[in-house]
Each structure stands twice: as C-alpha cells, then as structure tokens.
Scaffold this active site. Structure first.
Site, PDB file in Angstrom:
ATOM      1  NE  ARG A 294      14.347 -75.775 -30.509  1.00 45.22           N
ATOM      2  CZ  ARG A 294      15.876 -75.669 -31.167  1.00 45.22           C
ATOM      3  NH1 ARG A 294      15.562 -76.078 -32.219  1.00 45.22           N
ATOM      4  NH2 ARG A 294      16.849 -75.327 -30.236  1.00 45.22           N
ATOM      5  CE1 TYR A 434       9.450 -73.598 -21.988  1.00 44.99           C
ATOM      6  CE2 TYR A 434      10.648 -73.923 -19.606  1.00 44.99           C
ATOM      7  CZ  TYR A 434       9.322 -73.889 -20.398  1.00 44.99           C
ATOM      8  OH  TYR A 434       8.335 -74.704 -20.079  1.00 44.99           O
ATOM      9  CD  GLU A 435      13.330 -77.216 -24.750  1.00 39.57           C
ATOM     10  OE1 GLU A 435      14.545 -77.775 -26.362  1.00 39.57           O
ATOM     11  OE2 GLU A 435      14.206 -77.990 -23.427  1.00 39.57           O
ATOM     12  N   GLY A 436      15.105 -72.877 -27.116  1.00 37.63           N
ATOM     13  CA  GLY A 436      15.264 -71.477 -27.754  1.00 37.63           C
ATOM     14  C   GLY A 436      14.170 -70.492 -28.483  1.00 37.63           C
TER      15      GLY A 436
END
Length: 593
Positions: A294, A434-436
């Site tokens: 992140r 992306y990545e949350g």
C-alpha cells in the site's frame, strides 16, 4: 511526447539532510553514505529517462495483446526489462542469500518512485514480483524459498497476487476458489480470479502466482482462506521448468489506463498449487506485505503527479498566452508565457507543494518499515500501520487530482492524446482503487487502526508532533510563525476529530464511518504539514550555516510556506464535515436517491 527527469536533488535532500539516514539506529543505514546514494539515484534516473520513459507513451498506445494463450507486451518492453534485470534493480532490498543486494527498503522506495514516474505500467511487473517475493520470504518453507526466491529476485521469474473474483473484491469471505488436497501434498486449485495485474506476459520464463483459495471443510468466511503458490510452469526438483500448469488467461481487461500492464482474467482448472504458510491462514500471509504494497501504491500516486508536474511546468514556461496583469514581462514577443499569471502559479504551487510533501511522507513511512523490519521496533510497526491507509488513500487521491491539474495547464492540448498528459491522469486513477479502494482505506483507518493496540500508535503520533514542536521552539521566529503554529493548529483539529469519534462512534457507528474519508484527508494534511515543517527547518538551518544549494533552500522554504498557508487550512473544513455527523449523509432512504 512527455519527458521525465528524476528529481535527484530533492530525493538526496530528504535522505541525507532531513531523514539523516546514516544517523538512524537501523541496521544497514550506516552504510548509506551520500556518495553511494547519489550513485544509485543517478544510475536509476538514467535508466528511467533513457530506457523506461521513452516507452511510456508507445506502451500506452499499443497495450498488451493475447495471442494463442500468451500475453504479448508492447514493443521494447522485453529489451527494457532485460536491462533492468541486468542492472540488478529488481533485487535492491532483497535478501543477499537469494541474490538480492540487501539494501534497506527506503532505497528501493526511491527507485520505485523514479521508475513509476517514468513508466508506471512497466514498473508494476517487477513491483508485483517483489510483493510475491516478500510473502514467500516470510511464510515459505526452506524448500520453497530455495526453489522460487533466487529466480524471483532476478526477475527471471515474476510473481502475481490473485485475490479478486467476479463476485467479490473487498469482501474476500465470499471467495469461491477452492483447493482440493492431492495425495502428494499439493492441492488442485479451481476457480477464476479477475483484475490480476501482470497475470501473464512474455517478459519472464515463468510466473509464480500466489492464489487465495479455500480448502473444503475449513472455517467459513475469511478465516478459511489459505494462500497457495501456483506456478505457470511447474518446477522440477532440479529447478528446471516442467510442464505447463493448468492455469490460463481468459482475457485481458480493457482499461482506462496502465494499458501496457496486462490485467488478466485468470482461470485455474485444477492447477497444481502448494500451500504457502499454514492452512486457513492465508489472510495473515497476505497482510504481511500489505504495508509495503500500500505504501508502494501511494508512491505511484504522487509519482504520476511528479511526472505530470514536470511537463506542466515546462509548458507553462514556454506557452505564450496573454499579458501579465501588471504589464508585459516579455515585451519582445506578442504575449507573455503562461507562468506569469497568478492562477497558473497557484496551480503549479499546489502541484509542487503536494509532490514534495508526499515524497517526504512516503520516505518517512519507508524508514518506519525499515525500523520495524530491520530493527524489530514494535512502536515503529504500530505507527506505520496507522499511517499506511493515509499514505495509500491520501496520496493517491491527491496524486490523481494533481495529474488533472497538470493537464489543465495545457488547456485543450491537455485533452489531446498527442501531448500525453491524459495518460498520467488515466494511469494514476487505478491507484485510488487497487490494493484496497480508498473508501476502504478510510474505513480501515477509523474502524481498526485508530483504536489499534488501545490507541497507542495514534497517541504516539500526537506525541511525535508535540515533541517536534517543543524541540523546535528555539528556532527562528519566522519558522515558528510560518510552520510550527499552523502545524499545531492542524494537529489539534486532528485530535478533536479523533475525540469526536471516541465520544460518538460506539453509540452511533455510522457517525464515525460517515466521517472516515474526511478523517483520512485531515490526517494526510497533518502528515504533510509535519514533513514540510521538517524540510523547512532543515532548509533554514542549511541557509544559516551556508551549506547546500542556497537557491534550493530558499525554494524549499517558500514552497513549504505555501503549503502551510494555502493547503493545510483544509483541516478545518474536514473537521467541520466530521462533526456534522451521520445525519446529513444517511438522511435519504435508498429509494430516494
């Protein structure tokens, strides 16, 4: 065509003067002499500007193509990938036992920024491999490490992470991909994964997929998820490549941006997989690399803004439009350059002050990760865990915003693909997802991280700001008025918001969650205010001592002053929104929308 030059002077100032790497009590940092860092940065910058950046626009136009079950990357990518591998750039911070160079993560972060600014889609191929490497390095058996890591460090083999399915993204408990045990201890993986970045390509001999799946009979929901190593080509005991595994590409997604990175639908039809870590503990293995992943996405966000800013600045200095309000500044030509106009200056100052503050914030986060991983510092781990959703969410939101503002400098030309500015905005957009997705980052920050470990990391952050301000009380009146006082005000507003959640969140959870996004941005502004104060403090000291580049120091102070006066006051707006509670947000019923 857009150009990019690595901001080496600014990066060096951060690493050597502000963060003072060699003075940190972190293993390996004592070897980071300025001369060594300068050499690494210059060579990385040369690779970025001469090899990667020239492929950015062409890769965007050409994209990736699926031919007979194999993904073909754009022209020039394979040669560029080979050059990156030959230069050892793929293993900068990897374990020397497996062929890495063993440098701290902060050095790899600086190079990752440079490569992402030059060609974000390209940088994702080694970047995703690093994430898979980290998971295997932390959770793999000795045999798994010996089998996969040397090849992944060199990027002879690359890696992916397979989480999302057509019916579930954030809610991984709904996952359907299953892993049936085989008699030989392996598993048969069956299911479909979507949005898999670098899912297939022609850059490496093999691709090591890390796949989340459920072993039948395991616990329900996320507690029953396991993580598996699923190679594209099975690996023989002697390390040679064996037969093709039962994993294939269903299609390449047509996307808004990052066209040169293959985002694939991956089909697993009884593919052979090997359990990584413990059964039903796949989420733990995945979250091992989440802080790094992140933070890396946060870097992508401002890295695109950096590249966009460089081109917008050049255009603003070159493009002749209108006259300065105070009279002609370029009387020999029919018009003055765009940069004479106050609103253009405002736009550029917003971009510049954000990018430089974001870089300092991200590097500070990378240093905390090193402090946690290399020195075993638990408070540092707690602090970077708290800051991670802020780094990811705030820097990517604002990074995209400033790519759009850079595009605006070009007027109509910014909307024309020929000038390349739209690519920065299109590529930066994915980093918010992306990545949350960033809304999830905000929920994670308020719902989990703020109260984690009894609130110790949050209290440590507030104490950090308080201690910095106290220790800086003897600085010049100018520094205290322009930097410390605004930082104190913003920090108090952040504490007021956190207290509001504590007082109202338990009895009305929606009250906290409705304000979570504003809290993430409020927190982000305070963090940038803090790092700007640190940068300005060092620039003031350098100026007083006659060290460093005098023009650079002056520019740094003026840019920081802009942020403190024009950007940091946004904390008051975010606080007001938070304190309005959930009622304005939840007032409409679903059928009233």
């Amino acid at each position: 065509m857009p150009v990019y030059n690595a901001p080496i002077q600014d990066i060096s100032f951060l690493l050597n003067d502000v963060l003072k790497l060699q003075q940190q009590n972190i293993p390996g940092y004592d070897a980071l002499e300025p001369e060594l860092l300068q050499a690494i940065l210059e060579e990385g910058g040369k690779m970025a500007s001469e090899v990667l950046a020239p492929l950015n626009a062409s890769g965007d136009r050409e994209g990736c193509h699926l031919e007979n079950g194999v993904v073909r990357t754009p022209k020039g990518f394979k040669d560029a990938f080979d050059k990156v591998k030959e230069g050892g750039w793929t293993g900068l911070d990897c374990n020397p036992e497996f062929g890495g160079q063993g440098l701290p993560y902060i050095v790899a972060t600086a190079i990752a920024e440079i490569f992402a600014s030059a060609n974000m889609a390209f940088g994702m191929y080694p970047g995703l491999t690093h994430g898979a490497y980290s998971a295997i390095h932390t959770h793999g058996s000795a045999e798994q490490k010996a089998t996969y890591l040397p090849q992944m460090v060199s990027c002879k083999w690359t890696g992916t992470m397979n989480l999302t399915e057509p019916h579930c993204g954030t809610d991984l408990g709904l996952m359907r991909t299953k892993a049936e045990p085989n008699q030989d201890g392996s598993y048969a993986i069956t299911g479909q994964k979507i949005f898999i970045s670098a899912g297939d390509h022609d850059l490496a001999e093999n691709i090591i997929h890390l796949v989340l799946a459920k072993i039948p009979g395991g616990p329900a929901g996320v507690k029953g998820i396991s993580l598996f190593i699923v190679p594209k080509f099975l690996v023989q005991k002697e390390g040679a490549l064996g037969p093709r595994n039962k994993v294939s590409v269903g299609k390449i997604e047509e996307k808004m941006g990052i066209h040169a990175n293959a985002t694939c639908v991956m089909n697993f039809d009884g593919a052979t997989g090997f359990l990584l870590g413990q059964a039903h503990k796949g989420m733990r293995a995945m979250f091992t690399m989440m802080n790094e992943a992140r933070l890396g996405v946060g870097v992508q966000g401002y890295a695109q803004a950096e590249a966009a800013y460089q081109n917008a600045l050049a255009y603003a200095k070159d493009r002749l439009q209108g006259r300065a309000a105070t009279g002609p500044e370029n009387p020999d030509d029919a018009a003055d350059p765009l940069i004479v106009h106050p609103d253009i200056r405002r736009n550029l100052m917003q971009q510049k002050s954000f990018v430089e503050g974001a870089r300092a914030f991200a590097y500070w986060g990378a240093m905390l990760i090193d402090q946690s991983n290399l020195a075993g510092d638990e408070p540092a781990h707690g602090l970077v865990s708290l800051l991670t959703p802020v780094i990811k969410g705030f820097l990517t939101d604002r990074g995209f915003e400033f790519c759009v503002q850079a595009q605006q400098i070009f007027g109509g030309h910014g909307y024309i693909e020929e000038w390349g500015m739209s690519q920065f905005a299109r590529d930066a957009r994915i980093a918010m997802i992306y990545e949350g997705a960033n809304g999830v980052q905000a929920l994670d920050l308020v719902g989990r991280k703020l109260g984690q470990d009894g609130g110790k990391p949050a209290l440590a952050f507030f104490e950090l700001i308080k201690t910095f301000c106290a220790k800086s009380a003897s600085e010049s009146p100018e520094f205290k008025a322009d930097f410390l006082e605004p930082l104190k005000t913003a920090s108090k507003q952040l504490q007021e918001a956190a207290l509001y959640f504590m007082q109202n969140g338990l009895k009305s959870p929606n009250t906290a969650l409705a304000g979570s996004y504003d809290f993430m941005h409020l927190f982000g502004h305070v963090c940038l205010g803090y790092v700007w104060a640190r940068m300005a403090q060092q620039a003031f000291r350098n100026s007083a001592q006659g060290t460093g580049d005098a023009a650079f120091n002056e520019t740094k102070i003026k840019t920081g002053r802009y942020y403190m006066q024009r950007e940091l006051p946004a904390t008051a707006l975010h606080l007001a929104r938070i304190k309005s509670g959930a009622d304005p947000v939840m007032a409409l019923t679903a059928d009233q929308f």
